[in-house]
Motif scaffolding. Structure first.
Motif, PDB file in Angstrom:
ATOM      1  N   LEU A 272       0.893  -1.269   0.107  1.00  9.06           N
ATOM      2  CA  LEU A 272      -0.001  -0.071   0.095  1.00  9.06           C
ATOM      3  C   LEU A 272       0.771   1.333   0.066  1.00  9.06           C
ATOM      4  O   LEU A 272       0.312   2.200  -0.650  1.00  9.06           O
ATOM      5  CB  LEU A 272      -0.922  -0.170   1.332  1.00  9.06           C
ATOM      6  N   GLY A 273       2.091   1.148   0.423  1.00 12.71           N
ATOM      7  CA  GLY A 273       2.711   2.539   0.647  1.00 12.71           C
ATOM      8  C   GLY A 273       2.955   2.972  -0.600  1.00 12.71           C
ATOM      9  O   GLY A 273       2.802   4.100  -1.042  1.00 12.71           O
ATOM     10  N   ASP A 274       3.526   2.003  -1.737  1.00 11.55           N
ATOM     11  CA  ASP A 274       3.548   2.325  -2.957  1.00 11.55           C
ATOM     12  C   ASP A 274       2.453   3.074  -3.686  1.00 11.55           C
ATOM     13  O   ASP A 274       2.547   3.809  -4.226  1.00 11.55           O
ATOM     14  CB  ASP A 274       4.071   1.222  -3.816  1.00 11.55           C
ATOM     15  N   VAL A 275       1.290   2.495  -3.560  1.00 15.50           N
ATOM     16  CA  VAL A 275       0.050   2.989  -3.940  1.00 15.50           C
ATOM     17  C   VAL A 275      -0.267   4.353  -3.312  1.00 15.50           C
ATOM     18  O   VAL A 275      -0.569   5.243  -4.278  1.00 15.50           O
ATOM     19  CB  VAL A 275      -1.390   1.996  -3.547  1.00 15.50           C
ATOM     20  N   TYR A 276      -0.001   4.852  -2.159  1.00 12.41           N
ATOM     21  CA  TYR A 276       0.015   6.146  -1.896  1.00 12.41           C
ATOM     22  C   TYR A 276       0.919   7.205  -2.523  1.00 12.41           C
ATOM     23  O   TYR A 276       0.481   7.985  -2.894  1.00 12.41           O
ATOM     24  CB  TYR A 276       0.359   6.369  -0.249  1.00 12.41           C
ATOM     25  N   LEU A 277       2.088   6.541  -2.654  1.00 10.57           N
ATOM     26  CA  LEU A 277       3.047   7.293  -3.648  1.00 10.57           C
ATOM     27  C   LEU A 277       2.653   7.566  -5.152  1.00 10.57           C
ATOM     28  O   LEU A 277       2.641   8.643  -5.667  1.00 10.57           O
ATOM     29  CB  LEU A 277       4.488   7.005  -3.327  1.00 10.57           C
ATOM     30  N   MET A 278       2.161   6.353  -5.583  1.00 10.81           N
ATOM     31  CA  MET A 278       1.732   6.557  -6.819  1.00 10.81           C
ATOM     32  C   MET A 278       0.519   7.673  -7.221  1.00 10.81           C
ATOM     33  O   MET A 278       0.511   8.293  -8.078  1.00 10.81           O
ATOM     34  CB  MET A 278       1.252   5.222  -7.490  1.00 10.81           C
ATOM     35  N   TYR A 279      -0.397   7.676  -6.135  1.00 11.15           N
ATOM     36  CA  TYR A 279      -1.516   8.482  -6.417  1.00 11.15           C
ATOM     37  C   TYR A 279      -0.974   9.611  -6.305  1.00 11.15           C
ATOM     38  O   TYR A 279      -1.456  10.568  -6.807  1.00 11.15           O
ATOM     39  CB  TYR A 279      -2.560   8.311  -5.079  1.00 11.15           C
ATOM     40  N   ALA A 280      -0.324  10.171  -5.329  1.00  9.16           N
ATOM     41  CA  ALA A 280       0.489  11.465  -5.237  1.00  9.16           C
ATOM     42  C   ALA A 280       1.139  11.947  -6.431  1.00  9.16           C
ATOM     43  O   ALA A 280       0.863  13.247  -6.869  1.00  9.16           O
ATOM     44  CB  ALA A 280       1.327  11.497  -4.131  1.00  9.16           C
ATOM     45  N   GLU A 281       1.775  11.112  -7.069  1.00 10.76           N
ATOM     46  CA  GLU A 281       2.457  11.474  -8.173  1.00 10.76           C
ATOM     47  C   GLU A 281       1.599  11.795  -9.425  1.00 10.76           C
ATOM     48  O   GLU A 281       1.701  12.810 -10.128  1.00 10.76           O
ATOM     49  CB  GLU A 281       3.712  10.417  -8.675  1.00 10.76           C
ATOM     50  N   ALA A 282       0.675  10.864  -9.486  1.00 11.04           N
ATOM     51  CA  ALA A 282      -0.265  11.109 -10.617  1.00 11.04           C
ATOM     52  C   ALA A 282      -1.023  12.307 -10.359  1.00 11.04           C
ATOM     53  O   ALA A 282      -1.435  12.777 -11.404  1.00 11.04           O
ATOM     54  CB  ALA A 282      -1.147  10.191 -10.686  1.00 11.04           C
ATOM     55  N   VAL A 283      -1.355  12.843  -9.285  1.00 11.40           N
ATOM     56  CA  VAL A 283      -2.009  13.875  -9.198  1.00 11.40           C
ATOM     57  C   VAL A 283      -1.075  15.174  -9.404  1.00 11.40           C
ATOM     58  O   VAL A 283      -1.389  16.025 -10.025  1.00 11.40           O
ATOM     59  CB  VAL A 283      -2.460  14.195  -7.462  1.00 11.40           C
ATOM     60  N   VAL A 284       0.207  15.012  -9.046  1.00  7.87           N
ATOM     61  CA  VAL A 284       1.086  16.086  -9.089  1.00  7.87           C
ATOM     62  C   VAL A 284       1.321  16.268 -10.697  1.00  7.87           C
ATOM     63  O   VAL A 284       1.533  17.467 -11.331  1.00  7.87           O
ATOM     64  CB  VAL A 284       2.453  15.935  -8.575  1.00  7.87           C
ATOM     65  N   ARG A 285       1.222  15.027 -11.613  1.00 10.47           N
ATOM     66  CA  ARG A 285       1.548  15.229 -12.797  1.00 10.47           C
ATOM     67  C   ARG A 285       0.021  15.572 -13.871  1.00 10.47           C
ATOM     68  O   ARG A 285       0.310  15.647 -14.901  1.00 10.47           O
ATOM     69  CB  ARG A 285       1.933  13.839 -13.483  1.00 10.47           C
ATOM     70  N   GLY A 286      -0.975  15.888 -13.179  1.00  8.57           N
ATOM     71  CA  GLY A 286      -1.997  16.302 -13.913  1.00  8.57           C
ATOM     72  C   GLY A 286      -3.319  15.274 -13.814  1.00  8.57           C
ATOM     73  O   GLY A 286      -3.979  15.678 -15.135  1.00  8.57           O
ATOM     74  N   GLY A 287      -3.103  14.200 -13.081  1.00 11.70           N
ATOM     75  CA  GLY A 287      -3.933  13.131 -13.746  1.00 11.70           C
ATOM     76  C   GLY A 287      -5.463  13.472 -12.959  1.00 11.70           C
ATOM     77  O   GLY A 287      -6.229  12.595 -13.015  1.00 11.70           O
ATOM     78  N   GLY A 288      -5.567  14.565 -12.147  1.00 14.18           N
ATOM     79  CA  GLY A 288      -6.787  14.737 -11.399  1.00 14.18           C
ATOM     80  C   GLY A 288      -6.854  14.314 -10.015  1.00 14.18           C
ATOM     81  O   GLY A 288      -5.599  14.638  -9.398  1.00 14.18           O
ATOM     82  N   GLY A 289      -7.559  13.807  -9.488  1.00 14.51           N
ATOM     83  CA  GLY A 289      -7.467  13.364  -7.751  1.00 14.51           C
ATOM     84  C   GLY A 289      -7.591  14.633  -6.969  1.00 14.51           C
ATOM     85  O   GLY A 289      -8.086  15.720  -7.443  1.00 14.51           O
ATOM     86  N   SER A 290      -7.377  14.232  -5.754  1.00 14.29           N
ATOM     87  CA  SER A 290      -7.455  15.332  -4.919  1.00 14.29           C
ATOM     88  C   SER A 290      -5.959  15.707  -4.232  1.00 14.29           C
ATOM     89  O   SER A 290      -5.288  14.617  -3.725  1.00 14.29           O
ATOM     90  CB  SER A 290      -8.216  15.088  -3.676  1.00 14.29           C
ATOM     91  N   MET A 291      -5.672  17.063  -4.257  1.00 11.48           N
ATOM     92  CA  MET A 291      -4.292  17.343  -3.683  1.00 11.48           C
ATOM     93  C   MET A 291      -4.231  17.348  -2.209  1.00 11.48           C
ATOM     94  O   MET A 291      -3.186  16.740  -1.770  1.00 11.48           O
ATOM     95  CB  MET A 291      -3.665  18.742  -4.244  1.00 11.48           C
ATOM     96  N   GLY A 292      -5.391  17.478  -1.601  1.00 12.64           N
ATOM     97  CA  GLY A 292      -5.388  17.180  -0.335  1.00 12.64           C
ATOM     98  C   GLY A 292      -5.254  15.757   0.248  1.00 12.64           C
ATOM     99  O   GLY A 292      -4.685  15.453   1.372  1.00 12.64           O
ATOM    100  N   GLU A 293      -5.944  14.821  -0.601  1.00 13.95           N
ATOM    101  CA  GLU A 293      -5.553  13.423  -0.393  1.00 13.95           C
ATOM    102  C   GLU A 293      -4.239  12.978  -0.462  1.00 13.95           C
ATOM    103  O   GLU A 293      -3.657  12.300   0.095  1.00 13.95           O
ATOM    104  CB  GLU A 293      -6.709  12.709  -1.223  1.00 13.95           C
ATOM    105  N   ALA A 294      -3.713  13.416  -1.757  1.00 10.71           N
ATOM    106  CA  ALA A 294      -2.341  13.427  -2.032  1.00 10.71           C
ATOM    107  C   ALA A 294      -1.224  13.650  -0.835  1.00 10.71           C
ATOM    108  O   ALA A 294      -0.795  12.898  -0.236  1.00 10.71           O
ATOM    109  CB  ALA A 294      -1.896  13.986  -3.242  1.00 10.71           C
ATOM    110  N   VAL A 295      -1.494  14.949  -0.378  1.00  8.92           N
ATOM    111  CA  VAL A 295      -0.982  14.999   0.914  1.00  8.92           C
ATOM    112  C   VAL A 295      -1.024  14.495   2.206  1.00  8.92           C
ATOM    113  O   VAL A 295      -0.162  14.271   2.733  1.00  8.92           O
ATOM    114  CB  VAL A 295      -1.022  16.649   1.194  1.00  8.92           C
ATOM    115  N   GLY A 296      -2.407  14.060   2.225  1.00  7.32           N
ATOM    116  CA  GLY A 296      -2.505  13.056   3.336  1.00  7.32           C
ATOM    117  C   GLY A 296      -1.955  11.669   3.446  1.00  7.32           C
ATOM    118  O   GLY A 296      -1.686  11.330   4.621  1.00  7.32           O
ATOM    119  N   TYR A 297      -1.970  11.318   2.073  1.00  3.64           N
ATOM    120  CA  TYR A 297      -1.265  10.069   2.000  1.00  3.64           C
ATOM    121  C   TYR A 297       0.153  10.057   2.438  1.00  3.64           C
ATOM    122  O   TYR A 297       0.809   9.352   2.989  1.00  3.64           O
ATOM    123  CB  TYR A 297      -1.546   9.317   0.712  1.00  3.64           C
TER     124      TYR A 297
END
Length: 387
Positions: A272-297
């Motif tokens: 799961l630790g990798d999933v959190y990091l992947m989510y955050a990177e995909a957000v930073v790269r413009g894939g949508g999602g939530s910046m707040g959730e990315a920071v939280g992970y």
């Protein structure tokens, strides 16, 4: 086990268990093609529909392999057991989602298309299926990680090691025995016999923990530095360079595995630790999602590690490539990460001994994939110049 094969043998319907087995086998095949796509960029392509015996299969390029793995994993999803409901270390829906998420995160490398929104979608499926971080980072890498808190909650897919029934020199056996230092002789701390300092750290990695980015209390820093220079001038000198003790053949209650040569510690292929990091990177790269959730992970990972928290202003690509190194080192992701960030080849990031040079040298981009091994055959009785 295809339906038509079963029918030809007198079975009117595929049992639910056979259907699951078949889906798992197809997933493992897809995983193998995923690795071939990532490592070599092409592969001979064979399925159960091809002839047995002497047969030269077609060569699939990256785009074709990507399309096959993607379609195969989506086709079998409904036949796989739900996430976290299968036997330990057997594949389930979450494993299929993880492979897809990693493919989508690296899609620009593989097929020249950005698929960060799709990566976020599959990361959300995994996160929403009941996985959670173990309370202690180290639990992921101990001899009882098959049934401790990490095995129950954080690990998504494991390569099983057992000191009695799966004895081999690879996987975590080589890692843990290689962590024993030539000076320290820390066999008992790691629960193994040790190989005397075979594995040491490049200083660029060591500095990820020493450059002030994280506090000294960061639990992911398992380096041993005392009486050791950070620089490795002579790679044959095992007394130089820091060593690390991330993996241990010790259980969470301090007991060693049953065999000190072959360890009990399972390798966390996906967690799961990798999933959190992947989510955050995909957000930073413009894939949508939530910046707040990315920071939280990311905050959750760093809080668990007794490290400092971050804000949205800290969440940059430069931060993430270093944070992935700190969280996921020795879990088999670094080459793929550096290629995705444009740092593996070229001269933007040179580490010591890159390209065989003590200070590191720029490498040509064709080295982003490995050469395909080939066999050169020489006839035992050459004639007419045949070789």
């Amino acid at each position: 086990t295809a339906p038509e094969k079963l029918a030809a043998r007198g079975h009117e319907a595929m049992s639910a268990e056979i259907k699951t087995f078949r889906a798992e086998a197809r997933l493992l095949r897809a995983l193998s093609y995923y690795h071939l796509m990532d490592l070599f960029g092409k592969a001979p392509f064979v399925t159960e529909d091809d002839p047995i015996g002497t047969y030269i299969p077609p060569q699939y390029e990256r785009a074709e392999l990507f399309a096959f793995v993607e379609s195969e994993l989506k086709a079998i999803e409904s036949d796989l057991i739900d996430a976290r409901q299968n036997e330990y270390a057997r594949a389930d829906k979450a494993v299929a989602w993880m492979i897809l998420a990693k493919m989508y995160l690296n899609a620009e490398v593989y097929i020249g298309q950005a698929k960060y929104a799709e990566c976020i979608d599959y990361c959300n499926r995994i996160i929403g299926s009941g996985f959670s971080l173990a309370s202690d980072y180290q639990l992921n890498f101990l001899a009882d990680n098959h049934d401790n808190e990490a095995g129950q909650n954080e690990l998504i897919f494991q390569i099983v090691s057992d000191g009695v029934t799966t004895q081999n020199w690879g996987a975590t056996t080589v890692i843990i025995n290689g962590e024993v230092g030539s000076l320290e002789e820390n066999y008992d701390d790691l629960g193994c016999e040790g190989w005397g300092g075979a594995l040491r750290l490049r200083k660029e990695f060591a500095n990820k923990f020493l450059d002030g980015s994280v506090p000294e209390t960061d639990a992911r820093n398992t380096m041993i530095t005392e009486n050791r220079p950070i620089d490795i001038v002579d790679i044959g000198d095992r007394d130089t360079g820091y060593i690390i003790t991330k993996y241990k053949n010790i259980t969470s209650d301090g007991k060693p595995g049953p065999d000190k040569s072959f360890v009990d510690t399972d390798f966390p292929l996906f967690r799961l630790g990798d999933v959190y990091l992947m989510y955050a990177e995909a957000v930073v790269r413009g894939g949508g999602g939530s910046m707040g959730e990315a920071v939280g992970y990311i905050t959750a990972l760093r809080t668990r590690a007794n490290s400092t928290t971050i804000t949205s202003g800290d969440l940059t690509l430069d931060f993430l490539i270093d944070e992935r190194s700190r969280e996921l080192y020795w879990e088999g992701h670094r080459r793929q990460d550096l290629i995705r960030f444009g740092l593996f080849t070229g001269g933007n990031y040179n580490w010591v001994w890159k390209g065989g040079s003590p200070n590191g040298i720029a490498l040509p981009s064709h080295l982003n994939v490995y050469p395909i091994p080939c066999l050169l055959y020489t006839s035992p009785s050459p004639r007419d110049g045949e070789t």
